[in-house]
Motif scaffolding. Structure first.
Motif, mmCIF file in Angstrom:
data_model
loop_
_atom_site.group_PDB
_atom_site.id
_atom_site.type_symbol
_atom_site.label_atom_id
_atom_site.label_comp_id
_atom_site.label_asym_id
_atom_site.label_seq_id
_atom_site.Cartn_x
_atom_site.Cartn_y
_atom_site.Cartn_z
ATOM 1 N N TYR A 129 -41.455 -45.952 13.333
ATOM 2 C CA TYR A 129 -40.645 -45.281 14.352
ATOM 3 C C TYR A 129 -39.195 -45.198 13.878
ATOM 4 O O TYR A 129 -38.817 -45.853 12.903
ATOM 5 N N THR A 159 -35.137 -36.824 15.479
ATOM 6 C CA THR A 159 -35.135 -35.596 16.274
ATOM 7 C C THR A 159 -33.775 -35.413 16.940
ATOM 8 O O THR A 159 -33.483 -34.359 17.477
ATOM 9 N N LYS A 291 -43.249 -39.603 19.219
ATOM 10 C CA LYS A 291 -41.964 -38.900 19.372
ATOM 11 C C LYS A 291 -41.192 -38.774 18.047
ATOM 12 O O LYS A 291 -40.314 -37.937 17.924
ATOM 13 N N ASP A 292 -41.537 -39.605 17.078
ATOM 14 C CA ASP A 292 -40.781 -39.613 15.821
ATOM 15 C C ASP A 292 -41.569 -39.017 14.651
ATOM 16 O O ASP A 292 -41.207 -39.196 13.483
#
Ligand SMILES: *Cc1c(COP(=O)(O)O)cnc(C)c1O
Length: 360
Positions: A129, A159, A291-292
């Motif tokens: 992550y 992001t 998300k990463d």
């Protein structure tokens, strides 16, 4: 001859059109009577090639005029030293975010020349992550702040960018350059080894804001001084002429195919294709915090080493090669740079589905 689907992390797949053009021009470049490899780097023909490579890169990445583009050698790894040697000037302090092997190596190299603070790390979970960044941890008078934008080995990417205020942000973009829009103005310096997404090994591109180019300590090797390369238009010594030429062809190809915005759109589709399958599969799973997730490097595993090995072997027999994960991570990794088509990713996912069905 039939070309495989090459998922290598680097050196990696190049557009077939580029290879064909290079083959066509291998023995004679335009009407020069010689190969690009045989040209003087100071000839008019070669000046045109390096000039075009630079102007295309500027156009495609929207690089402002107050940034220099340098074509260097030594790989991204040489930048690990060149950055601190040139940028550690006032406080001789720098902040690093540790998101993998490359970030770690970059920080270790900088430690030789100044005071390095590791402001965050994701080592606790095998770099799966991007760590949350706490601004109060940042060194206010640091000479720069370093991130590895896309982590090639672990398959993560930022992001959103850290807000470093007046401290120049420096990023290793070796594995995501040209894959997504990057706002150059947010950075003091960007660097990339070409062999991931822009050409052959042997070329390293540095994009540096002019105010960061200056004098260095007398002990700094001439060849490791940005000012020298900037003042000499990357021609202080012989640049990697052929690698720059191939890079120029890749940039032409990119422009003809809609530029970075179009690449990004396709890259999102490619990533979605493989991640959505990983999320639905009973056998394969992604190793990264969703998300990463990187758009370029997709690590995945099964729950058995034996099955991993069987998959890699059978994939290879079907023409899907270089899917073995990095030696420090194991499992599999599919690197899906610009030159890997959506069809290539779809074919891989079809093969994974078939493998899952046959090995239940
Ligand atoms: C491959 C890679 C490197 C090392 O590049 P070399 O050109 O081999 O020195 C450094 N950083 C990242 C993010 C990479 O992907």
């Amino acid at each position: 001859m039939s070309r495989v689907y090459n998922f290598s992390a680097g050196p990696s797949v190049l557009p077939e059109e580029v290879l064909k053009k290079a083959a066509e021009q291998m023995t004679e470049y335009e009407n020069s009577g010689m190969s690009v490899m045989e040209m003087s780097h100071r000839s008019a023909d070669y000046e045109a090639i390096i000039g075009k490579a630079e102007s295309l890169l500027r156009e495609l990445m929207h690089i402002p005029d107050n940034y220099k583009v340098l074509f260097l050698q030594g790989g991204a790894s040489t930048q690990f030293a060149m950055i601190p040697l040139n940028l550690l000037k006032k406080s001789k302090k720098a902040d690093y975010v540790i998101t993998g092997q490359w970030a770690k190596k970059a920080a270790q190299e900088a430690e030789k020349y100044g005071e390095v603070k590791k402001v965050a790390s994701s080592a606790d979970k095998t770099f799966s992550y991007i760590p949350e960044l706490d601004k109060s941890e940042f060194t206010p008078d640091a000479d720069y702040f370093h991130i590895t934008f896309n982590n090639t080995i672990y398959g993560t990417r930022y992001t959103s960018l850290p807000d470093t205020g007046n401290v120049p942000l420096v990023a290793d973009i070796s594995s995501n350059i040209l894959s997504e829009p990057i706002d150059v103005t947010k950075f003091g310096l960007l660097y990339a080894g070409a062999q991931k997404n822009m050409g052959p090994a042997g070329l390293t591109v540095v994009i540096i804001r002019e105010d960061l180019i200056g004098d260095v300590e007398p002990f700094v090797p001439t060849m490791l001084t940005y000012k020298i390369h900037a003042e000499n238009g990357s021609m202080y010594n012989t640049p990697p002429t052929y690698a720059i030429y191939i890079c120029m062809l890749v940039l032409e190809w990119l422009k003809e195919n809609g530029g970075i915005e179009a690449m990004y759109e396709t890259n999102l589709k490619k990533a979605e294709t493989i991640y959505s399958y990983l999320d639905s599969s009973q056998m394969f799973k992604g190793t990264v915090e969703p998300k990463d997730r990187s758009l370029m490097n997709v690590p995945f595993i099964t729950d058995s080493e034996e099955l991993n090995a069987k998959f890699i072997k059978e994939a290879k027999a079907k023409g899907f090669v270089n899917l073995k994960g990095h030696r420090t991570v194991g499992g599999m990794r599919a690197s899906i740079y610009n030159a890997m088509s959506l069809e290539g990713v779809e074919a891989l996912v079809d093969f994974m589905k078939e493998f899952e069905k046959n090995n239940k």
